[in-house]
Design an enzyme around this catalytic site. Sequence first.
Site, PDB file in Angstrom:
ATOM      1  N   CYS A  31       0.831  -1.213   0.000  1.00 20.93           N
ATOM      2  CA  CYS A  31       0.000   0.000   0.000  1.00 20.93           C
ATOM      3  C   CYS A  31       0.864   1.261   0.000  1.00 20.93           C
ATOM      4  O   CYS A  31       1.548   1.547   0.988  1.00 20.93           O
ATOM      5  CB  CYS A  31      -0.928  -0.025   1.222  1.00 20.93           C
ATOM      6  SG  CYS A  31      -1.800   1.522   1.532  1.00 20.93           S
ATOM      7  N   CYS A  34       0.076   3.882   2.682  1.00 16.67           N
ATOM      8  CA  CYS A  34       0.490   3.404   4.013  1.00 16.67           C
ATOM      9  C   CYS A  34       1.933   3.776   4.301  1.00 16.67           C
ATOM     10  O   CYS A  34       2.300   4.064   5.452  1.00 16.67           O
ATOM     11  CB  CYS A  34       0.330   1.883   4.111  1.00 16.67           C
ATOM     12  SG  CYS A  34      -1.372   1.299   3.953  1.00 16.67           S
TER      13      CYS A  34
END
Length: 294
Positions: A31, A34
């Site tokens: 991600c 993230c």
Amino acid sequence: MIDVTLENFETEVIAASMTQPVLVDFWAPWCGPCKVIGPLLEKLEVAYRGGFKLVKIDSDQEQQLSAAFGIKSIPTVILLMNGQPVDGFMGALPEGKIREFLDKHVQPGTDAEDEAAEEEAPLAPGDAIERLSQACAAAPDNDDARFEYVRALLLAGRNDDAKVAFAPAIARTGLVRRLDSLQRLMDAIDFADSGKVTLADADARIAANKRDFGARYDKARLLMAGQRWTPAMDELLEILMRDKTWNEDLARKTYIAALDIMEPVRAKVADGQIAPDDPTVASYRRRLSSVVLS
């Protein structure tokens, strides 16, 4: 910052939250956003001097915990106090917004603000999006600038803003591949938001018939909406290996869209964590070529 699993969840999260607010960061290694918000949360944990405890949960590895919290997209951040979730947010918010969120519940150390001010903060996601917005406004016909701006909004979970920003380019979607890729991601997000099909539904259909390409395509779109790029492309490859031209080449076009959205994120991660020629992207490009040309 502590990595939490099902085994230590009760101790590190529930029990700990009885005496100190616990901030849970649901993330995954693939991600991009993230990787932006993670360092910000770690910085704020230090700046708030014990005002809260930060823990991280890998949503892919700890699916039972993700399901328990109803995680639908990542990054998702949830604050627990006295054993109960009290607040949370999704997407990579800028540092200022995260501070606003924390200040509603957390009492920082007396010199936390001064300490934070002495440090030069990295470019926060909101700041980066603002710069992309300015670049797009300065050159409204620059398709590359618009792609970067809309992509950043989508990856930050600002889907309505992304649709507004994309509107001036809709007429060029059929002419510019990366604009088409943005449209396919937005369609996938709308499909996921509709709730018509869940991952469990798609998996059940696939288990009953491995050649149910519609089910595989639905699953791929749900995974894309959750920014789970590589599992999504794995499903699309399963279609391509069995029928290269299924549904007017839909699987191949959607696979390319996932690569287009995925690659800029990985190419721009700082500190060399992922190089511009990321091996995952290169591998999935090779896999597509191998299947299509075979």
